[in-house]
Design a protein around this motif. Structure first.
Motif, PDB file in Angstrom:
ATOM      1  N   VAL A  43       0.839  -1.206   0.000  1.00  0.00           N
ATOM      2  CA  VAL A  43       0.000   0.000   0.000  1.00  0.00           C
ATOM      3  C   VAL A  43       0.871   1.253   0.000  1.00  0.00           C
ATOM      4  CG1 VAL A  43      -1.648   1.337   1.355  1.00  0.00           C
ATOM      5  CG2 VAL A  43      -1.965  -1.130   1.091  1.00  0.00           C
ATOM      6  N   ALA A  44       1.929   1.256   0.827  1.00  0.00           N
ATOM      7  CA  ALA A  44       2.825   2.416   0.888  1.00  0.00           C
ATOM      8  C   ALA A  44       3.535   2.636  -0.449  1.00  0.00           C
ATOM      9  CB  ALA A  44       3.846   2.231   2.006  1.00  0.00           C
ATOM     10  N   GLY A  45       4.016   1.550  -1.050  1.00  0.00           N
ATOM     11  CA  GLY A  45       4.723   1.678  -2.319  1.00  0.00           C
ATOM     12  C   GLY A  45       3.837   2.186  -3.431  1.00  0.00           C
ATOM     13  N   ALA A  46       2.618   1.645  -3.518  1.00  0.00           N
ATOM     14  CA  ALA A  46       1.698   2.052  -4.579  1.00  0.00           C
ATOM     15  C   ALA A  46       1.167   3.460  -4.330  1.00  0.00           C
ATOM     16  CB  ALA A  46       0.542   1.060  -4.678  1.00  0.00           C
ATOM     17  N   GLY A  47       0.830   3.751  -3.057  1.00  0.00           N
ATOM     18  CA  GLY A  47       0.245   5.052  -2.744  1.00  0.00           C
ATOM     19  C   GLY A  47       1.231   6.196  -2.852  1.00  0.00           C
ATOM     20  N   LEU A  48       2.436   5.984  -2.312  1.00  0.00           N
ATOM     21  CA  LEU A  48       3.441   7.047  -2.328  1.00  0.00           C
ATOM     22  C   LEU A  48       4.228   7.086  -3.634  1.00  0.00           C
ATOM     23  CD1 LEU A  48       4.824   6.689   1.309  1.00  0.00           C
ATOM     24  CD2 LEU A  48       3.114   8.309   0.458  1.00  0.00           C
ATOM     25  N   GLY A  49       4.198   5.972  -4.379  1.00  0.00           N
ATOM     26  CA  GLY A  49       4.966   5.915  -5.620  1.00  0.00           C
ATOM     27  C   GLY A  49       4.488   6.929  -6.639  1.00  0.00           C
TER      28      GLY A  49
END
Length: 381
Positions: free
Chosen positions: A143-149
């Motif tokens: 979630v962090a990678g997709a959201g912040l990416g």
């Protein structure tokens, strides 16, 4: 005991970083399509390269884990995976990007096998289940990678985002590596561990369980929104909640799953989980409204959450078989479900409705339910 507690945090960190890297791949796809000027079908072939790399390298890292221990193989895989996203950003041509994506899939897949084996080693040392929450940390990382990416690419550009991701992963690994549980086998065990596929059928049967559990996950990820929009008339904004509802309940239940398995045992937990997932998928498939289908997907997520972690723990604790060897078979078979399911279900959707398909996926989960007794080795009583 303090060292084991630190090892538990360390392996959780590995799962988070692995999820962070994979999650960062999602916003990268449209950027690559734009930069390389390629179509959706061509991008689909590049995504297939990722799966090819994973399936090829998972057995290799399983053998390395069996021979040298999970702490060695996960260090190797993690170090190799850290700069891959940056290499992908710097690759100038379609063929060079495809080659890096193969490397990306191979290193991430190898890390997946090795970190699951390290989680099994920590479970043995603690005599308590941790696998479900480790997969919960993986979900958080994704979630962090997709959201912040997407935000990172917008603010820093493709290369700037990749540089920042590489630095974050490298810093995380620097903190994690000294705290990993060291599980190198003895010289005698190393000499007696053949680097070949197991000849006993049990790993493949447990792999079948993982496969049957991960196909519905892949189906909900790729097709829930299409089903909600085309067959149930959901708006585009509402259609995205099919997978989101499932992913949300899965993440919550994975953090609760270890205590549930510790209290009720792996076999009973898998059985109840399978029944819940079957009910949820059936509700989703038979729904006449988008809201009811979304509720069904959310209920299915409660059941699906802990089925794969239990299968991985069982694979890593099979008597008479090195954990890396068993896990390489089960992870390869399991993740092939996510790789194979999208295309297969897309083909089936041309001949049947998605409603029928999701009810059929509920029926597929009868296989793990019937084979649940094989999960006994996942217990730490």
């Amino acid at each position: 005991m303090r060292g084991v507690s630190q090892a538990r945090l360390a392996v959780s960190g590995l799962f988070f970083l692995n999820g962070l890297i994979i999650g960062s791949w999602a916003p990268k796809i449209p950027v690559l399509m734009s930069r390389l000027q390629i179509s959706e079908s061509t991008m689909g072939l590049i995504v297939l390269c990722m799966g090819l790399g994973s399936v090829t390298m998972m057995p290799v890292f399983g053998g390395l884990t069996a021979r040298y221990g999970s702490s060695f193989s996960v260090r190797l895989a993690a170090i190799l995976s850290a700069p891959v996203m940056l290499l992908m950003s710097l690759a100038p041509t379609l063929w060079s990007v495809a080659a890096v994506v193969v490397l990306f899939g191979g290193t991430i897949g190898g890390m997946d096998v090795a970190m699951n084996a390290n989680a099994v080693a920590v479970e043995r040392a603690r005599r308590r289940a941790i696998m479900s929450s480790c997969h919960g940390f993986w979900s958080l990382g994704g979630v962090a990678g997709a959201g912040l990416g997407g935000i990172g690419i917008t603010l820093l550009g493709e290369i700037g985002h990749s540089v920042l991701l590489t630095l974050v992963v490298a810093a995380g690994l620097a903190l994690i590596f000294p705290r990993l549980l060291h599980d190198a086998p003895s010289q005698e065990d190393r000499a007696s561990t053949p680097l070949r596929l197991p000849r006993t059928p049990l790993p493949y049967v447990i792999g079948l369980v993982a496969l049957c559990c991960m196909i519905p996950e892949g189906a909900i990820l790729d097709w829930a929104a299409v089903y909600l929009q085309r067959e149930l008339g959901a708006s585009l904004s509402l259609a995205g909640w099919g997978f989101a509802a499932c992913a949300g309940t899965m993440a919550v239940m994975r953090f609760l799953g270890d205590e549930i398995r510790q209290r009720f045992g792996a076999v009973r937990t898998l059985r109840v989980s399978a029944v819940i997932a079957i009910i949820g998928l059936t509700i989703a498939g038979l729904s006449s409204s988008p809201v009811m289908a979304i509720a069904g997907f959310a209920f299915a997520g409660l059941g699906l959450a802990n089925m794969v972690p239990i299968a991985f723990s069982a694979a890593g604790n099979m008597p008479g078989l090195a954990s890396g060897v068993g896990l390489s078979v089960v992870t390869t078979m399991g993740y092939s479900g996510i790789l194979v399911a999208p295309g297969s279900i897309g083909w089936l959707a041309e001949h049947f409705s998605f409603s029928v398909i999701f009810v059929g996926l509920a029926a597929l989960l009868l296989i793990p339910l019937l084979l649940s007794r094989l999960m006994k080795s996942a217990d730490f009583g």
